[in-house]
Design an enzyme around this catalytic site. Structure first.
Site, PDB file in Angstrom:
ATOM      1  N   GLU C  81       0.819  -1.203   0.000  1.00 50.88           N
ATOM      2  CA  GLU C  81       0.000   0.000   0.000  1.00 50.88           C
ATOM      3  C   GLU C  81       0.861   1.265   0.000  1.00 50.88           C
ATOM      4  O   GLU C  81       1.866   1.355   0.677  1.00 50.88           O
ATOM      5  CB  GLU C  81      -0.924   0.023   1.226  1.00 50.88           C
ATOM      6  N   ARG C  91     -18.200  -0.956   4.915  1.00 51.18           N
ATOM      7  CA  ARG C  91     -19.251  -1.559   4.088  1.00 51.18           C
ATOM      8  C   ARG C  91     -19.981  -2.664   4.854  1.00 51.18           C
ATOM      9  O   ARG C  91     -21.126  -2.992   4.573  1.00 51.18           O
ATOM     10  CB  ARG C  91     -18.630  -2.149   2.815  1.00 51.18           C
ATOM     11  N   CYS C 144      -8.478  -2.210   7.743  1.00 56.00           N
ATOM     12  CA  CYS C 144      -7.099  -2.238   7.235  1.00 56.00           C
ATOM     13  C   CYS C 144      -6.559  -0.820   7.074  1.00 56.00           C
ATOM     14  O   CYS C 144      -5.476  -0.497   7.570  1.00 56.00           O
ATOM     15  CB  CYS C 144      -7.028  -2.976   5.890  1.00 56.00           C
ATOM     16  N   HIS C 168      -1.319  -5.806   1.748  1.00 60.08           N
ATOM     17  CA  HIS C 168      -2.477  -6.688   1.664  1.00 60.08           C
ATOM     18  C   HIS C 168      -2.065  -8.018   1.041  1.00 60.08           C
ATOM     19  O   HIS C 168      -1.228  -8.057   0.133  1.00 60.08           O
ATOM     20  CB  HIS C 168      -3.571  -6.051   0.791  1.00 60.08           C
TER      21      HIS C 168
END
Lengths: 217, 217, 217, 217
Positions: C81, C91, C144, C168
């Protein structure tokens, strides 16, 4: 004989309220492609019943050219199908609640039929006209493939001289807007233009062009 | 007769230096699945030549079970193929530079053959063992489908009683690492375990299970 | 100071029974990368609580290097990342049932922090070692990204000199096998090798390499 | 002040002959949304130069609302961007041949800016109108993000009270038709309707709605 074109679509299925293939069959009903007049026909999204309606229309109209359309919820372009297989394997129930698994479309029929439309020429003409299109190597195993196989079997066994095939179209924007993003879609007007091009090419080219359209896997 | 298993893979193609299907055929050569011994065979990735080598091996070993493996660069799981079609349409040249377009695998052969392996049972057993797997409705139109069709034609016409099918495997991590991300891959050890499970299920189940594995489109 | 490495993972979330990042933090706990020893730490997949546990560990261990790991269910490769944003937008509920929408990770904090690890060098070394990897421009907006942002904020404000970042990892094969195909996955052993390479490169390169890793959109 | 809307698009890049964002800026130039008039502006797809042109227009027109549009070749729906990052990382050269790697858009600027448009409300209204849309967590690292960041920096530092944001649009069908299938696309008319809805919602809602739009990874 190709003065009559049969263009079929399906009623909505899978919880949808629309089906672009129905909208196309209805919108193009009565239109002409050169000399040939289009008869639009909406089929029930039901195993066997769809073929009964289709066969009745084949007998009634005796078209020289048949293009069956269906909705492909996972596709982004116009996909011209190459081959129909003699197999039903329904991931969801059809509109009558039937969900056949690994049954033949036509018991005793050949394993598959190839489209008798010039699929490479159609894809090339669609792309040349600015419409995203490709050859598809599978029409799935639901009612779309069922109708495609049943159509080709009917033409092969009972309607000599008539030609036919299948084209999948994406969802309409209004359908994609109600599903989890990202879901590809295509405007009805774009599809409509594509169907007319496909029919025109199919009418004029009886032998397909030798251009690539294969898949590595 | 199923005491002999023929397991085929392909040499690398398309600019790759590796092919997981070759690695699997070599790694499992000589291993046993219950009573049955595996003969691993690497086929050239060349139209017609691949079938010549395969047919020679079928005659020499007279296996009761044949599983052909191939690399699927665009897939993320083990995909058990349902149907082989009588068609070559090469998007890239094969390893001998041949690039047939819309030619039959076997002139005059049927349009398609279905796998005679219990594909639903294999997928179910793979998934139950923690291996990502699914049924595939198309093996493409390159040398993989060519070998799959040629195999099924040979079994149907010259090796009564023998059963066969095809499974695609993803790229190895080392292959994906040299391509544009994101490209899915699978460890060789995961694939190896999957092939052994597929063979075991194929040996023990002659009638497939009636469970879904279809595609809407 | 970089003689201590903190490697964090998450407990399972979203109905999963496993989380590869937890498995990696546990498997590598106590291992050495050169002179440096890895402390593995499993964080709760809960907003705020995860940061409380992380901050406690930062104070207790005072690591010179921190690599936070997380599971990316929709990705096929190891993704390093680039940037953490000061935003929570869940979500699904976290493991404590919290589902913040458009709240800051740190009220009054800067809008984003860039990773202070050599992300381009790590991706290059991973790919050179045959492991599929790429730079990611978004860590999402769930726990995350929350931990990534909280980590970078802690390092920037309370642990001068320490460096950190986030990677990830895909699902494990056993997770993908229970989801709808096709779902990409990666073997734990492949991931483990990747984490060690990432740590080694991070330890040795304090200035990143100037090589591309961008996205057009 | 919001009686003036600035709507920007880009000239074609990456070998394309068209850019839907240019077509939209041109098509909507001079149109009204309620009381507000749209000024359409086409930016060069060149790092720094694009911002020079944009800043000149901000000074000249002093719009109360700015919506920058860009083409997203890999996306299937209208994507409203959440955050711009202070980073250029060009995967391909821009139209002047510049290809910056890991440089800041504004040296010394903050790491990121969030959109000041009501992105959730816009997405909800687009979807309610039957247009596929979603929130995007990354605008990439090419000229689109560059302009988005530069715009937000200009508004934050020199145009108090003005609000702004960025929306990516898919390729046009005619662009997708020249690329390898499957490539998603959207009709210009669908996009045009979407831009007008986005502007209307942006004009009327100064505080965003609290509805989900996050990403797990």
């Amino acid at each position: 004989m190709t003065s009559r074109i049969l263009l079929t679509g399906f009623e909505p299925f899978g919880g949808e309220r629309l089906n672009p293939s129905q909208a196309l069959a209805e919108a193009l009903h009565g239109q002409r492609v050169g000399e040939a007049e289009i008869t639009g026909l909406v089929l029930p999204c039901v195993f066997d019943d769809a073929l009964a309606v289709l066969n009745q229309a084949l007998d009634a109209h005796r078209p020289g050219l048949v293009l069956a359309l269906g909705q492909a919820g996972s596709r982004a372009d116009l996909t011209v199908e190459r081959v129909a297989i003699n197999l039903n394997d329904a991931r969801i129930p059809d509109n009558a609640g039937r969900q056949p698994i690994d049954t033949p479309v036509v018991p005793g029929g050949p394993a598959a039929y190839f489209s008798t439309l010039p699929i490479k020429a159609i894809v090339a003409d669609l792309r040349a006209a600015g419409l995203p299109a490709s050859v598809s190597q599978t029409a799935g195993t639901f009612v779309c493939n069922h109708v495609f196989y049943g159509l080709m079997h009917a033409l092969a066994t009972r309607h000599p001289g008539a030609r036919g095939g299948f084209m999948h179209v994406p969802l309409l924007p209004g359908q994609a807007a109600r599903l989890a993003p990202p879901t590809a879609s295509m405007a009805l007007e774009t599809m409509r233009e594509g169907v007319l091009i496909a029919l025109r090419t199919a009418l004029h080219e009886r032998v397909d062009r030798v251009v690539g359209g294969g898949a590595l896997d």
